[in-house]
Design a protein around this motif. Structure first.
Motif, PDB file in Angstrom:
ATOM      1  N   TYR A   1     -24.998  27.212  -8.956  1.00 11.78           N
ATOM      2  CA  TYR A   1     -24.233  26.821  -7.761  1.00 11.78           C
ATOM      3  C   TYR A   1     -25.183  26.111  -6.789  1.00 11.78           C
ATOM      4  CZ  TYR A   1     -21.228  30.295  -9.938  1.00 11.78           C
ATOM      5  OH  TYR A   1     -20.470  31.006 -10.839  1.00 11.78           O
ATOM      6  N   VAL A   2     -25.455  24.861  -7.077  1.00 10.15           N
ATOM      7  CA  VAL A   2     -26.523  24.134  -6.364  1.00 10.15           C
ATOM      8  C   VAL A   2     -26.180  23.862  -4.904  1.00 10.15           C
ATOM      9  CG1 VAL A   2     -27.444  23.088  -8.455  1.00 10.15           C
ATOM     10  CG2 VAL A   2     -25.589  21.934  -7.221  1.00 10.15           C
ATOM     11  N   ASP A   3     -24.916  23.920  -4.534  1.00 13.13           N
ATOM     12  CA  ASP A   3     -24.525  23.665  -3.150  1.00 13.13           C
ATOM     13  C   ASP A   3     -24.206  24.949  -2.385  1.00 13.13           C
ATOM     14  OD1 ASP A   3     -24.712  20.858  -3.448  1.00 13.13           O
ATOM     15  OD2 ASP A   3     -22.732  20.821  -4.411  1.00 13.13           O
ATOM     16  N   LEU A   4     -24.457  26.085  -3.000  1.00 11.98           N
ATOM     17  CA  LEU A   4     -24.060  27.356  -2.402  1.00 11.98           C
ATOM     18  C   LEU A   4     -25.281  28.136  -1.905  1.00 11.98           C
ATOM     19  CD1 LEU A   4     -21.429  29.059  -2.001  1.00 11.98           C
ATOM     20  CD2 LEU A   4     -22.032  30.253  -4.117  1.00 11.98           C
ATOM     21  N   PRO A   5     -25.351  28.446  -0.600  1.00 11.95           N
ATOM     22  CA  PRO A   5     -26.429  29.316  -0.117  1.00 11.95           C
ATOM     23  C   PRO A   5     -26.131  30.764  -0.484  1.00 11.95           C
ATOM     24  CG  PRO A   5     -24.978  28.728   1.692  1.00 11.95           C
ATOM     25  CD  PRO A   5     -24.487  27.964   0.491  1.00 11.95           C
ATOM     26  N   PHE A   6     -27.172  31.599  -0.428  1.00  8.74           N
ATOM     27  CA  PHE A   6     -27.021  32.994  -0.833  1.00  8.74           C
ATOM     28  C   PHE A   6     -27.596  33.936   0.204  1.00  8.74           C
ATOM     29  CE2 PHE A   6     -25.907  31.361  -4.913  1.00  8.74           C
ATOM     30  CZ  PHE A   6     -25.264  32.403  -5.587  1.00  8.74           C
ATOM     31  N   ILE A   7     -26.993  35.115   0.291  1.00 11.08           N
ATOM     32  CA  ILE A   7     -27.559  36.258   0.992  1.00 11.08           C
ATOM     33  C   ILE A   7     -28.073  37.208  -0.080  1.00 11.08           C
ATOM     34  CG2 ILE A   7     -27.012  38.299   2.381  1.00 11.08           C
ATOM     35  CD1 ILE A   7     -24.976  36.559   3.884  1.00 11.08           C
ATOM     36  N   LEU A   8     -29.316  37.669   0.058  1.00  8.58           N
ATOM     37  CA  LEU A   8     -29.944  38.532  -0.935  1.00  8.58           C
ATOM     38  C   LEU A   8     -30.126  39.927  -0.356  1.00  8.58           C
ATOM     39  CD1 LEU A   8     -32.688  36.041  -2.225  1.00  8.58           C
ATOM     40  CD2 LEU A   8     -30.325  36.305  -3.018  1.00  8.58           C
TER      41      LEU A   8
END
Length: 336
Positions: free
Chosen positions: A255-262
């Motif tokens: 998901y190259v356009d999706l930021p993530f919360i870790l």
């Protein structure tokens, strides 16, 4: 596979993930040893735990996957009974429900040996295809992040006891964790379906156990990403790097356009992995949440790691309320 006992066959399709055009499903073909995850008796729990570890895999057999539009793909299990099915599709979102899940059926192909197959040889599978409306994804650890395991206990005796002598039905989540994850799932609008991915060092043998735990404790449904028991017990991880990092890297690359919360805990090396990923993928990690653990030396190390760290917001939390307050402040979840 036992020569003395021929249990009926089953297929466990692991909840997986893909994109609008890329279908990807993992699973395993096994003998069904009648493991009852609802059992409470100590002896029965021990027997079930042994059955999960000493699984009888069905290796080198054909497996078929059928989608609701009639698309069929065939693959084959490996020497440990695992299979991976992937192919390109014109638009999987057309087959997905409102939460983004594409339903499929998995079955054994023609087999040389005559064996009884459970469920009429039709086993359910689900693949998550996030919609274009999602704001971010969440990659979360399980052990001591949402599930009390005792991974930092002396000789890990609590971890062993909780895993082998407690049923999934009896395991409790950390207070407020399910509520926080639902808020993240719904996002700042309250109506999104941000994908939640559960990433753990646990072996795939515990998949059904962890799936039941998540369902019993009302967590948002999401792919559960584990590792093979062979990898779990070998030194291979030292050569290839942490499996958790590998799985989250796959998410960031998919998901190259999706930021993530870790989200992780201070008991292992979650923060090290997350900070490294934030450096490798600039502007892709929105925040890192680290659950504190009752281990002074480990928590001191965590606090030293984040001293003067400015790249990504990092918060050490003692409870879910602290994480929710931070998430509201930063516009990740809906305001009160």
């Amino acid at each position: 596979m036992s020569l003395l006992k021929k249990d009926p066959l089953q297929i466990i399709a692991f909840q997986s993930y893909g994109t609008r055009t890329h279908f990807y499903l993992r699973g395993r073909a096994l003998e069904d040893e009648n493991i009852d995850l609802q059992q409470q008796g100590l002896l029965r729990l021990l027997i079930n735990s042994w059955k999960r570890i000493e699984s009888d895999e069905i290796k080198n057999v054909d497996v078929n996957i059928k989608l609701s539009d009639g698309t069929i793909i065939s693959t084959k299990t490996d020497d440990h009974g695992y299979f991976i099915a992937e192919f390109t599709h014109k638009n999987l979102l057309e087959l997905a429900n409102e939460e983004g899940w594409v339903l499929a059926e998995v079955s054994y192909g023609e087999m040389k040996m005559k064996r009884t197959i459970q469920k009429g040889n039709l086993f359910p599978a689900e693949v998550l295809i996030p919609s274009r409306k999602v704001e971010f994804g969440v990659a979360s650890d399980i052990d001591d992040t949402i599930l009390h395991t005792g991974v930092v206990s002396r000789l890990k005796w609590k971890l062993i006891y909780n895993t082998f002598f407690k049923s999934a039905k009896k395991r409790k989540s950390l207070e407020g964790a399910a509520e926080f994850y639902h808020l993240l799932h719904r996002g700042v609008s309250g109506t999104n379906a941000n994908p939640i991915f559960y990433v753990s060092h646990s072996p795939w043998n515990l998949y059904l156990y962890l799936e039941l735990f998540l369902r019993q404790n009302n967590f948002p449904k999401g792919p559960i990403l584990l590792r093979s028991f062979e990898y779990f017990t070998s030194r291979k991880k030292r050569r290839t790097g942490p499996r958790k990092k590998h799985e989250i890297t796959n998410l960031l690359e998919t998901y190259v356009d999706l930021p993530f919360i870790l989200i992780g805990d201070g008991g292992e090396h979650d923060l090290d992995i997350y900070m490294e990923l934030a450096k490798q993928y600039p502007n892709r990690v929105k925040a890192i949440y680290v659950r504190s653990v009752t281990h002074r030396k480990k928590m001191l190390r965590i606090k030293n790691l984040i001293d003067n760290y400015k790249d990504v917001p990092v918060l050490i939390v003692d409870n879910s309320q602290q994480a929710m307050d931070h998430a509201r402040e930063h516009g990740f979840i809906k305001s009160l």
